[in-house]
Design a protein around this motif. Structure first.
Motif, short mmCIF file in Angstrom:
data_model
loop_
_atom_site.label_atom_id
_atom_site.label_comp_id
_atom_site.label_asym_id
_atom_site.label_seq_id
_atom_site.Cartn_x
_atom_site.Cartn_y
_atom_site.Cartn_z
N ARG A 1 2.82 10.19 -9.70
CA ARG A 1 2.03 10.33 -10.91
C ARG A 1 1.14 11.57 -10.87
N SER A 2 0.78 12.02 -9.67
CA SER A 2 -0.11 13.19 -9.56
C SER A 2 0.57 14.47 -10.03
N ASP B 1 0.81 -1.21 0.00
CA ASP B 1 0.00 0.00 0.00
C ASP B 1 0.85 1.27 0.00
N CYS C 1 8.79 10.25 -1.44
CA CYS C 1 8.82 10.87 -2.76
C CYS C 1 9.97 11.86 -2.87
N ASP D 1 1.31 6.77 -6.75
CA ASP D 1 0.18 7.67 -7.02
C ASP D 1 0.58 9.12 -6.83
N ARG D 2 1.34 9.40 -5.76
CA ARG D 2 1.75 10.78 -5.48
C ARG D 2 2.67 11.29 -6.58
N GLU E 1 2.30 1.81 -3.46
CA GLU E 1 1.23 2.27 -4.35
C GLU E 1 0.93 3.75 -4.10
N ALA E 2 0.91 4.16 -2.82
CA ALA E 2 0.66 5.57 -2.48
C ALA E 2 1.78 6.46 -3.00
#
Length: 157
Positions: free
Chosen positions: A13-14, A3, A44, A10-11, A6-7
């Protein structure tokens, strides 16, 4: 991929691809409403800067001084925290990482993947959809070196 991973993806990719990034983009990357969100933010930042978790912690402590390096510190003095991240080169690191012509090369020893077939399938899918340029194993050392030399010439580095 768990998880947290994945977070993190996602961050990252945002952040949309664009030629320049602003302080607001850095703030959006770091923004967190909880301690676990802030940990994703720190991962990140570390990934963009090429720092391990420990190296990032040392750098932040050195530059921020007394008062910690976590979410409470960030919320207490966001502007100073963002100043420090900019001084560390985060904006330029994001620009380099989010360039559309960036090549992601994946190197694995190949041995532990037998127990992680699902992860390997995801990595191969990323190569097939163009997000990973090539996957290498230890046995592909010569091909890896050749490809690095080709990339060096292509990018003029």
């Amino acid at each position: 991929m768990d998880d947290v991973a994945e977070a993190i993806m996602d961050r990252i990719r945002s952040l949309e691809m664009k030629p320049e990034y602003s302080r607001e983009d850095i703030a959006a990357l770091v923004e967190a409403r909880s301690g676990s969100d802030f940990e994703v933010s720190r991962f990140c930042v570390g990934l963009f800067l090429g720092f391990s978790k420990d190296k990032l912690e040392v750098e932040l402590k050195e530059r921020l001084g007394e008062g910690g390096t976590g979410t409470k510190r960030y919320q207490k003095d966001q502007e100073f925290f963002l100043d420090v991240l900019e001084e560390m080169g985060l904006r330029d690191a994001i620009i380099q990482a989010k360039r559309p012509d960036t090549n992601l090369l994946f190197v694995t020893d190949g041995l532990t993947w037998k127990a992680r077939q699902n992860d390997l399938r995801k990595i191969v899918l990323r190569q097939n959809d163009g997000r990973i340029t090539r996957i290498y194993t230890k046995q592909m050392r010569d091909q890896f070196v050749d490809d690095l030399q080709t990339l060096k010439v292509e990018f003029g580095i």
